[in-house]
Design an enzyme around this catalytic site. Sequence first.
Site, PDB file in Angstrom:
ATOM      1  N   HIS A  10       1.035   3.806  -1.820  1.00  0.00           N
ATOM      2  CA  HIS A  10       0.203   5.012  -1.776  1.00  0.00           C
ATOM      3  C   HIS A  10       0.335   5.683  -0.422  1.00  0.00           C
ATOM      4  O   HIS A  10       0.329   5.025   0.623  1.00  0.00           O
ATOM      5  CB  HIS A  10      -1.270   4.665  -2.043  1.00  0.00           C
ATOM      6  CG  HIS A  10      -2.166   5.860  -1.973  1.00  0.00           C
ATOM      7  ND1 HIS A  10      -2.206   6.815  -2.968  1.00  0.00           N
ATOM      8  CD2 HIS A  10      -3.043   6.276  -1.020  1.00  0.00           C
ATOM      9  CE1 HIS A  10      -3.070   7.756  -2.635  1.00  0.00           C
ATOM     10  NE2 HIS A  10      -3.595   7.457  -1.454  1.00  0.00           N
ATOM     11  N   SER A  11       0.453   7.002  -0.425  1.00  0.00           N
ATOM     12  CA  SER A  11       0.543   7.819   0.777  1.00  0.00           C
ATOM     13  C   SER A  11       1.762   7.368   1.594  1.00  0.00           C
ATOM     14  O   SER A  11       2.871   7.333   1.063  1.00  0.00           O
ATOM     15  CB  SER A  11      -0.767   7.719   1.570  1.00  0.00           C
ATOM     16  OG  SER A  11      -0.854   8.743   2.537  1.00  0.00           O
TER      17      SER A  11
END
Length: 201
Positions: A42-43
Amino acid sequence: MQYPGRQERRTEQPVRDLHELADRAAEALAPTVDRRTAFFGHSMGAVVAYEVALRLKRNHGVEPARLFVSGRRAPSVHRPLPDPVHLRDDAGVVAELRRLAGTHADLLADDEVVRMILPAVRGDYRAIETYVPRPLVPLGCPVTALVGDRDPQVEVTEAEAWAGHTTGPFDVQVFPGGHFYLVAEGPAVIGAVRDRLGVPV
């Protein structure tokens, strides 16, 4: 994967170069390449997962069963950075954390907690904001991009650009929410992962 500078690794220096972080992660994962594995990032973690997958393909001839990239535009999509977060003062970094709403407000109001987390957070921002992808052969594994419909960090079209980083199947799933949509949408995200990996509920 636990990065240096966090939790039980908080005494270690944060890694401020994303390619170095991916090198070290790929080395740590190399003994497991004989197992069927999927990556979820994520990210910044989405880019780390992608770079690790590239290294495992190049150095060991294996790829994950599927790569899940969440809350991050494709490496081929460049956004200008007029005010890089890693160059801001402490108050500026905290302001960015508040804007993304991924860290509980009570924690950000605690000066001791903020002093403890800032080196790692600043290191993360430096790693991702100075990251430049290197021209490599694209992946061949399936890639799924996941994104919140109100994420200020990535437009749906920017997530769709991950399709250009694999010769394998690609799909994108949009969830309600901002950059940390997966907190509120946890069960739905887990369901999406399970469905694509063929894991029974």
